[in-house]
Write a protein that holds these residues in place. Structure first.
Motif, short mmCIF file in Angstrom:
data_model
loop_
_atom_site.label_atom_id
_atom_site.label_comp_id
_atom_site.label_asym_id
_atom_site.label_seq_id
_atom_site.Cartn_x
_atom_site.Cartn_y
_atom_site.Cartn_z
N UNK A 173 0.86 -1.18 0.00
CA UNK A 173 0.00 0.00 0.00
C UNK A 173 0.89 1.23 0.00
N UNK A 174 0.66 2.10 -0.94
CA UNK A 174 1.55 3.24 -1.19
C UNK A 174 0.78 4.53 -0.88
N UNK A 175 1.38 5.41 -0.10
CA UNK A 175 0.73 6.69 0.21
C UNK A 175 0.39 7.45 -1.08
N UNK A 176 -0.73 8.16 -1.05
CA UNK A 176 -1.15 8.85 -2.28
C UNK A 176 -0.18 9.96 -2.70
N UNK A 177 0.59 10.48 -1.74
CA UNK A 177 1.64 11.46 -2.09
C UNK A 177 2.77 10.81 -2.88
N UNK A 178 2.89 9.50 -2.75
CA UNK A 178 4.04 8.79 -3.32
C UNK A 178 3.73 8.08 -4.63
N UNK A 179 2.50 8.22 -5.09
CA UNK A 179 2.09 7.56 -6.34
C UNK A 179 1.72 8.64 -7.35
N UNK A 180 2.38 8.62 -8.48
CA UNK A 180 2.08 9.60 -9.51
C UNK A 180 1.55 8.94 -10.77
N UNK A 181 0.66 9.61 -11.41
CA UNK A 181 0.18 9.20 -12.73
C UNK A 181 -0.06 10.48 -13.52
N UNK A 182 0.33 10.46 -14.78
CA UNK A 182 0.18 11.64 -15.63
C UNK A 182 0.89 12.85 -15.04
N UNK A 183 1.97 12.59 -14.30
CA UNK A 183 2.78 13.68 -13.76
C UNK A 183 2.24 14.32 -12.50
N UNK A 184 1.17 13.73 -11.94
CA UNK A 184 0.60 14.29 -10.72
C UNK A 184 0.47 13.22 -9.66
N UNK A 185 0.58 13.63 -8.38
CA UNK A 185 0.36 12.63 -7.33
C UNK A 185 -1.13 12.39 -7.13
N UNK A 186 -1.43 11.24 -6.57
CA UNK A 186 -2.83 10.82 -6.44
C UNK A 186 -3.56 11.67 -5.41
N UNK A 187 -2.84 12.21 -4.41
CA UNK A 187 -3.47 13.12 -3.45
C UNK A 187 -4.16 14.27 -4.20
N UNK A 188 -3.44 14.87 -5.12
CA UNK A 188 -3.97 15.98 -5.92
C UNK A 188 -5.13 15.53 -6.80
N UNK A 189 -4.98 14.38 -7.44
CA UNK A 189 -6.04 13.86 -8.31
C UNK A 189 -7.33 13.63 -7.53
N UNK A 190 -7.19 13.04 -6.33
CA UNK A 190 -8.38 12.77 -5.52
C UNK A 190 -9.07 14.07 -5.07
N UNK A 191 -8.25 15.05 -4.69
CA UNK A 191 -8.78 16.34 -4.25
C UNK A 191 -9.57 17.00 -5.39
N UNK A 192 -8.97 17.01 -6.57
CA UNK A 192 -9.63 17.64 -7.71
C UNK A 192 -10.95 16.93 -8.04
N UNK A 193 -10.92 15.61 -7.98
CA UNK A 193 -12.14 14.84 -8.27
C UNK A 193 -13.24 15.16 -7.25
N UNK A 194 -12.83 15.32 -5.96
CA UNK A 194 -13.80 15.62 -4.91
C UNK A 194 -14.39 17.02 -5.11
N UNK A 195 -13.53 17.98 -5.52
CA UNK A 195 -13.99 19.35 -5.76
C UNK A 195 -14.99 19.41 -6.92
N UNK A 196 -14.67 18.65 -7.96
CA UNK A 196 -15.56 18.60 -9.13
C UNK A 196 -16.94 18.09 -8.72
N UNK A 197 -16.89 17.04 -7.92
CA UNK A 197 -18.13 16.39 -7.48
C UNK A 197 -18.98 17.36 -6.66
N UNK A 198 -18.35 18.07 -5.71
CA UNK A 198 -19.10 18.95 -4.82
C UNK A 198 -19.55 20.20 -5.58
N UNK A 199 -18.87 20.51 -6.67
CA UNK A 199 -19.23 21.67 -7.47
C UNK A 199 -20.42 21.38 -8.38
N UNK A 200 -20.64 20.12 -8.65
CA UNK A 200 -21.71 19.78 -9.59
C UNK A 200 -23.05 19.60 -8.88
#
Lengths: 73, 73, 73, 73, 73, 73
Positions: free
Chosen positions: C46-73
């Motif tokens: 199990x890898x911390x989300x800060x330590x896993x990157x995809x598409x040049x971004x860490x997963x912490x950031x990806x999850x945050x953005x996805x959550x913001x999108x959801x709450x914005x809709x």
């Protein structure tokens, strides 16, 4: 049930040497941590010297330079 | 975005079997953790039997002994 | 004697889910390649989300953005 | 003393490109974390396209389909 | 410049035991393959018993069963 | 679809530094091999200094000795 992965450059390691690594690593885990050899895995990866870098250079280059130095001396 | 690494001995595994492993592992992560198959990686490493040890012996030796036992029986 | 390494992000995976991955991967290798479950290892990292990157971004950031999108809709 | 393992599909990567990966990864760890290049290892694993899966399919199949699409257009 | 990765379950291994593994593995590669200790890496990964499976079961369960058997006898 | 695994000692690396490693490694694979960032994984493993050995010694010991030398000078 340890898993030991030994990665080395592919430079003519013999089956006997690999067997010695397997035995030695298995014995090490048994001696230090009392791990059961029956469920100890040792996997040796041989890596082409073009694919292994240290200090920013591949090992092919390092070996060539060492050989040149030797023949020059 | 899981990464699954399957390490097996190199003993004539076919492309069809490898594809079945890729599909099965991808499906497993989708089913259990709802992971997106589109970003699921499966990498299969085939390891020479001289390079894989268990119980302090390489698999080449283990296979030979098993074959001898069989032909002796 | 396969070795299966499953790497996933550390995001609240339960012991039951991990056990399901262990069972599923072991069954997969048994079914496709007739590998003996007794010597099949499954290791989950199990890898911390800060330590896993995809598409040049860490997963912490990806999850945050996805959550913001959801709450914005 | 970082260890960097780069896994890519085996598709004609040249020694020059591998050397560029080794240099780039070593420089990256030096720049970001001030790691000493002298003890930075970079190991490149080239994986057969039959052995690499994404989205439940092996890369051999993905490449073939992409080529067919291209020639059909 | 070997790289040795030892994966074991996280079950109270001491710093002294880890140091013994590091020394033993480094000595093994030096003795068998004449590898330079100065550029030999040993990395020990301790894996939670919930995350390590063998024979389709996690080690947490295996250890519990073994303890029950012992106390029952 | 490259997979890059960066293993470093756990010594206070910040989330910003990890993000810089993720970006840099992704950019490197894109620049050298034209790999698609969207399917490039970067995974950073931070390893306790007790668990990382070089030259037969763990990094905890190496760091202590370096600090003593410094304060003695």
């Amino acid at each position: 049930m340890p898993y030991i992965n030994i990665r080395i450059t592919r430079e003519g390691v013999t089956a006997e040497q690999k067997q010695a690594l397997i035995e030695g690593a298995t014995e090490l885990l048994s001696r230090v941590l009392n791990k059961n050899p029956a469920t100890t895995f040792v996997i040796i990866d041989e890596v082409d010297t073009d694919n292994w870098g240290i200090a920013g250079e591949n090992v092919t280059t390092l070996r060539k330079r060492a050989a040149e130095k030797k023949s020059a001396s």
